[in-house]
Design a protein around this motif. Structure first.
Motif, PDB file in Angstrom:
ATOM      1  N   ASP A  43       0.737  -1.204  -0.056  1.00 22.16           N
ATOM      2  CA  ASP A  43       0.009   0.191  -0.024  1.00 22.16           C
ATOM      3  C   ASP A  43       0.857   1.332   0.072  1.00 22.16           C
ATOM      4  O   ASP A  43       0.486   2.162  -0.601  1.00 22.16           O
ATOM      5  N   MET A  44       1.865   1.242   0.798  1.00 24.85           N
ATOM      6  CA  MET A  44       2.632   2.427   1.125  1.00 24.85           C
ATOM      7  C   MET A  44       3.386   2.753  -0.437  1.00 24.85           C
ATOM      8  O   MET A  44       3.743   3.811  -1.066  1.00 24.85           O
ATOM      9  N   LEU A  45       3.973   1.750  -0.889  1.00 20.82           N
ATOM     10  CA  LEU A  45       4.840   1.845  -2.304  1.00 20.82           C
ATOM     11  C   LEU A  45       3.829   2.084  -3.460  1.00 20.82           C
ATOM     12  O   LEU A  45       4.222   3.017  -4.161  1.00 20.82           O
ATOM     13  N   GLN A  47       1.203   4.126  -3.192  1.00 19.67           N
ATOM     14  CA  GLN A  47       0.805   5.460  -2.958  1.00 19.67           C
ATOM     15  C   GLN A  47       2.079   6.168  -3.329  1.00 19.67           C
ATOM     16  O   GLN A  47       1.861   7.266  -4.072  1.00 19.67           O
ATOM     17  N   ILE A  48       3.421   5.871  -3.060  1.00 19.85           N
ATOM     18  CA  ILE A  48       4.359   6.627  -3.464  1.00 19.85           C
ATOM     19  C   ILE A  48       4.699   6.741  -4.949  1.00 19.85           C
ATOM     20  O   ILE A  48       4.957   7.515  -5.630  1.00 19.85           O
ATOM     21  N   LEU A  49       4.463   5.609  -5.551  1.00 22.59           N
ATOM     22  CA  LEU A  49       4.571   5.420  -6.975  1.00 22.59           C
ATOM     23  C   LEU A  49       3.580   6.033  -7.667  1.00 22.59           C
ATOM     24  O   LEU A  49       3.932   6.566  -8.788  1.00 22.59           O
ATOM     25  N   ALA A  50       2.266   6.091  -7.210  1.00 22.99           N
ATOM     26  CA  ALA A  50       1.545   6.764  -7.868  1.00 22.99           C
ATOM     27  C   ALA A  50       1.618   8.372  -7.933  1.00 22.99           C
ATOM     28  O   ALA A  50       1.569   9.114  -8.727  1.00 22.99           O
ATOM     29  N   TRP A  51       2.074   8.834  -6.620  1.00 25.63           N
ATOM     30  CA  TRP A  51       2.518  10.221  -6.532  1.00 25.63           C
ATOM     31  C   TRP A  51       3.573  10.706  -7.534  1.00 25.63           C
ATOM     32  O   TRP A  51       3.618  11.640  -8.040  1.00 25.63           O
ATOM     33  N   ARG A  52       4.552   9.548  -7.661  1.00 21.72           N
ATOM     34  CA  ARG A  52       5.722  10.092  -8.431  1.00 21.72           C
ATOM     35  C   ARG A  52       5.405  10.163 -10.042  1.00 21.72           C
ATOM     36  O   ARG A  52       5.790  10.992 -10.532  1.00 21.72           O
TER      37      ARG A  52
END
Length: 95
Positions: A43-45, A47-52
């Motif tokens: 989930d964290m990865l 979210q970070i990937l989507a943000w990037r």
């Protein structure tokens, strides 16, 4: 939104992340950015990937926000002085 619409393409790209396992997310990260972060939470990865991916398209944080985050300094470990058996409590709505 029509086919070939950049907004639809971005939405589809971000939504596709929802179906990926942790290893799938790491594979996408590796292909786009190099070595993935050592996270174990899909989930964290995700979210970070989507943000990037969105930041690439829209430009990320503005200069004022980046400066504000820099001023805050490093995170501190507030639990360092707690001994074994310590109890934590928080107040919520006056209780």
């Amino acid at each position: 939104m029509s086919a070939g619409d950049p907004a639809a393409d971005l939405t589809g790209e971000v939504r596709a992340l929802e179906e990926l396992s942790l290893e799938g997310l790491r594979s996408v990260w590796r292909a786009r950015y190099g070595a993935p972060p050592a996270l174990r939470s899909p989930d964290m990865l995700r979210q970070i990937l989507a943000w990037r991916i969105q930041a690439e398209r829209f430009g990320g944080l503005d200069a004022q926000t980046r400066q504000s985050l820099k001023r805050r300094g490093e995170a501190r470990d507030l639990t360092a002085g707690l001994g074994e058996g310590a109890r934590l409590a928080r107040e919520w709505r006056g209780r």
